[in-house]
Write a protein that holds these residues in place. Structure first.
Motif, PDB file in Angstrom:
ATOM      1  N   LEU A   5       0.802  -1.223   0.000  1.00 19.32           N
ATOM      2  CA  LEU A   5       0.000   0.000   0.000  1.00 19.32           C
ATOM      3  C   LEU A   5       0.835   1.273   0.000  1.00 19.32           C
ATOM      4  O   LEU A   5       0.273   2.376  -0.008  1.00 19.32           O
ATOM      5  CB  LEU A   5      -0.940  -0.001   1.216  1.00 19.32           C
ATOM      6  CG  LEU A   5      -2.023  -1.093   1.192  1.00 19.32           C
ATOM      7  CD1 LEU A   5      -2.784  -1.119   2.506  1.00 19.32           C
ATOM      8  CD2 LEU A   5      -2.979  -0.874   0.024  1.00 19.32           C
ATOM      9  N   ASN A   6       2.136   1.138   0.001  1.00 16.96           N
ATOM     10  CA  ASN A   6       2.992   2.323   0.013  1.00 16.96           C
ATOM     11  C   ASN A   6       2.756   3.154  -1.248  1.00 16.96           C
ATOM     12  O   ASN A   6       2.810   2.649  -2.374  1.00 16.96           O
ATOM     13  CB  ASN A   6       4.463   1.908   0.095  1.00 16.96           C
ATOM     14  CG  ASN A   6       5.378   3.096   0.284  1.00 16.96           C
ATOM     15  OD1 ASN A   6       5.163   3.921   1.172  1.00 16.96           O
ATOM     16  ND2 ASN A   6       6.395   3.191  -0.550  1.00 16.96           N
ATOM     17  N   GLY A   7       2.463   4.427  -1.055  1.00 13.85           N
ATOM     18  CA  GLY A   7       2.240   5.318  -2.182  1.00 13.85           C
ATOM     19  C   GLY A   7       0.817   5.345  -2.709  1.00 13.85           C
ATOM     20  O   GLY A   7       0.495   6.164  -3.582  1.00 13.85           O
ATOM     21  N   LEU A  27      -3.659   2.318   7.256  1.00 19.20           N
ATOM     22  CA  LEU A  27      -3.234   2.730   5.920  1.00 19.20           C
ATOM     23  C   LEU A  27      -2.039   3.678   5.984  1.00 19.20           C
ATOM     24  O   LEU A  27      -1.110   3.581   5.167  1.00 19.20           O
ATOM     25  CB  LEU A  27      -4.399   3.392   5.190  1.00 19.20           C
ATOM     26  CG  LEU A  27      -5.574   2.467   4.836  1.00 19.20           C
ATOM     27  CD1 LEU A  27      -6.756   3.282   4.313  1.00 19.20           C
ATOM     28  CD2 LEU A  27      -5.153   1.430   3.810  1.00 19.20           C
ATOM     29  N   VAL A  28      -2.051   4.584   6.956  1.00 18.54           N
ATOM     30  CA  VAL A  28      -0.906   5.492   7.138  1.00 18.54           C
ATOM     31  C   VAL A  28       0.342   4.684   7.486  1.00 18.54           C
ATOM     32  O   VAL A  28       1.433   4.941   6.945  1.00 18.54           O
ATOM     33  CB  VAL A  28      -1.215   6.539   8.225  1.00 18.54           C
ATOM     34  CG1 VAL A  28       0.051   7.320   8.587  1.00 18.54           C
ATOM     35  CG2 VAL A  28      -2.296   7.500   7.755  1.00 18.54           C
ATOM     36  N   ARG A  29       0.201   3.718   8.378  1.00 24.24           N
ATOM     37  CA  ARG A  29       1.354   2.870   8.749  1.00 24.24           C
ATOM     38  C   ARG A  29       1.936   2.165   7.539  1.00 24.24           C
ATOM     39  O   ARG A  29       3.137   1.908   7.470  1.00 24.24           O
ATOM     40  CB  ARG A  29       0.934   1.830   9.791  1.00 24.24           C
ATOM     41  CG  ARG A  29       0.654   2.376  11.180  1.00 24.24           C
ATOM     42  CD  ARG A  29       0.479   1.247  12.184  1.00 24.24           C
ATOM     43  NE  ARG A  29       0.058   1.740  13.470  1.00 24.24           N
ATOM     44  CZ  ARG A  29      -1.193   1.758  13.910  1.00 24.24           C
ATOM     45  NH1 ARG A  29      -2.174   1.281  13.126  1.00 24.24           N
ATOM     46  NH2 ARG A  29      -1.498   2.225  15.100  1.00 24.24           N
ATOM     47  N   ILE A  51      -2.995  11.035  14.846  1.00 21.47           N
ATOM     48  CA  ILE A  51      -2.173  10.333  13.857  1.00 21.47           C
ATOM     49  C   ILE A  51      -0.815  11.011  13.713  1.00 21.47           C
ATOM     50  O   ILE A  51       0.222  10.344  13.623  1.00 21.47           O
ATOM     51  CB  ILE A  51      -2.913  10.255  12.510  1.00 21.47           C
ATOM     52  CG1 ILE A  51      -4.106   9.296  12.627  1.00 21.47           C
ATOM     53  CG2 ILE A  51      -1.969   9.809  11.393  1.00 21.47           C
ATOM     54  CD1 ILE A  51      -4.979   9.232  11.396  1.00 21.47           C
ATOM     55  N   ARG A  52      -0.814  12.334  13.706  1.00 22.93           N
ATOM     56  CA  ARG A  52       0.451  13.062  13.612  1.00 22.93           C
ATOM     57  C   ARG A  52       1.354  12.736  14.798  1.00 22.93           C
ATOM     58  O   ARG A  52       2.548  12.468  14.630  1.00 22.93           O
ATOM     59  CB  ARG A  52       0.170  14.558  13.555  1.00 22.93           C
ATOM     60  CG  ARG A  52       1.440  15.412  13.465  1.00 22.93           C
ATOM     61  CD  ARG A  52       1.086  16.877  13.629  1.00 22.93           C
ATOM     62  NE  ARG A  52       0.259  17.370  12.537  1.00 22.93           N
ATOM     63  CZ  ARG A  52      -0.684  18.291  12.662  1.00 22.93           C
ATOM     64  NH1 ARG A  52      -0.960  18.800  13.849  1.00 22.93           N
ATOM     65  NH2 ARG A  52      -1.351  18.708  11.611  1.00 22.93           N
ATOM     66  N   GLU A  58       1.016  13.109   8.207  1.00 26.01           N
ATOM     67  CA  GLU A  58      -0.112  13.991   8.034  1.00 26.01           C
ATOM     68  C   GLU A  58      -1.231  13.276   7.274  1.00 26.01           C
ATOM     69  O   GLU A  58      -0.968  12.482   6.356  1.00 26.01           O
ATOM     70  CB  GLU A  58       0.294  15.240   7.247  1.00 26.01           C
ATOM     71  CG  GLU A  58       1.301  16.121   7.972  1.00 26.01           C
ATOM     72  CD  GLU A  58       0.716  16.773   9.214  1.00 26.01           C
ATOM     73  OE1 GLU A  58      -0.517  17.018   9.244  1.00 26.01           O
ATOM     74  OE2 GLU A  58       1.485  17.033  10.160  1.00 26.01           O
ATOM     75  N   VAL A  59      -2.465  13.544   7.666  1.00 33.83           N
ATOM     76  CA  VAL A  59      -3.611  13.072   6.901  1.00 33.83           C
ATOM     77  C   VAL A  59      -4.458  14.274   6.518  1.00 33.83           C
ATOM     78  O   VAL A  59      -4.520  15.269   7.247  1.00 33.83           O
ATOM     79  CB  VAL A  59      -4.471  12.060   7.693  1.00 33.83           C
ATOM     80  CG1 VAL A  59      -3.693  10.801   7.994  1.00 33.83           C
ATOM     81  CG2 VAL A  59      -5.019  12.679   8.973  1.00 33.83           C
TER      82      VAL A  59
END
Length: 257
Positions: A5-7, A27-29, A51-52, A58-59
């Motif tokens: 899922l990277n990118g 998903l951020v991880r 999350i930050r 950042e989201v």
């Protein structure tokens, strides 16, 4: 395990709390660029800050009601313009109120249909052109275990949500060959804010009582991150041959085949 899922660029509706926020974190991880949407700007800001602080990432955030089709489409298009693509769409929204069939009038049924089915479909329709253009996509419809097994005290949920199964399975065949998948995530009792808000006293003891009354064999309710882990796998490159399915995450409560 690398979920591939990277990118990727992901949109998570209802991403300011509960299961939606837990999926956004996963998903951020995994290295995805994530935008979350929800009705409450304060909760969105809190989720963004969490999350930050936790992940150093950042989201994006967008305050909107997913029943507003135009606002939802604008969110999708804006994220696609900012990042150059959209690959993942997580359709998630609150559930209708509890109660038996006779507790609600026609307008209540219409409102439940709008929230529990139409808003999900409208979001997916907004995202689909971008997923097709990217040549890789994952659609996840987050619903409830009532999509597979009727729970009489949640009549509205059991009536309006099953239509999403028909939509998902039909869409799979319309999409045909390629790498865009569509799946349904159906959580059971989960320790979200909505469930916890109705409890009094010690949370652990109260959720254990809920689990016992519901007949959950594991003896407890799910944590949001446990449900999210299943959803995140369905969104991953690893799940490339999993489509058109309904994945129930209910601790073994359902007895249906």
């Amino acid at each position: 395990m690398d979920l591939g899922l990277n990118g990727k660029v992901a949109l998570v509706a209802g991403g300011s709390a509960g299961i939606g926020l837990a999926i956004a974190r996963d998903l951020v991880r995994e290295g995805a660029a994530v935008s979350i949407a929800g009705r409450d700007p304060g909760r969105l800001a809190k989720a963004r800050d969490e999350i930050r602080a936790e992940l150093g990432a950042e989201v994006g955030t967008r305050a909107l009601d997913v029943r507003d089709t135009a606002a939802t489409r604008a969110w999708v298009d804006d994220v696609a313009a900012e990042h150059g693509a959209v690959h993942i769409a997580v359709a998630n929204a609150g559930g209708p109120p509890a109660g038996p069939t006779g507790a609600f009038g026609a307008d209540d049924y219409r409102a439940a249909l709008e929230l529990g089915m139409i808003a999900h479909i409208a979001f997916v329709q907004a995202a689909l052109p971008h997923l097709r253009r990217a040549g890789w996509g994952r659609i996840l419809l987050v619903t409830s275990e009532t999509i597979r097994e009727i729970i009489p005290k949640f009549a509205l949920s059991g009536i309006v949500r099953p239509g999403l199964i028909g939509y998902a399975k039909t869409l799979v065949h319309e999409l045909g060959p390629g790498d865009v998948t569509v799946n349904v995530l159906a959580p059971g009792y989960t320790a979200t804010d909505a469930l916890l808000a109705d409890l009094t006293g010690d949370a652990e003891a109260e959720t254990a009582r809920v689990a016992a009354e519901a007949g959950i064999p594991l003896g407890r309710v799910a944590r949001p991150e446990e449900v999210a882990a299943v959803g995140t796998f369905l969104l991953s490159a690893r799940a490339s041959f999993v489509t058109g399915t309904v994945q129930v995450v209910d601790g073994g409560r359902s007895l249906g085949m």
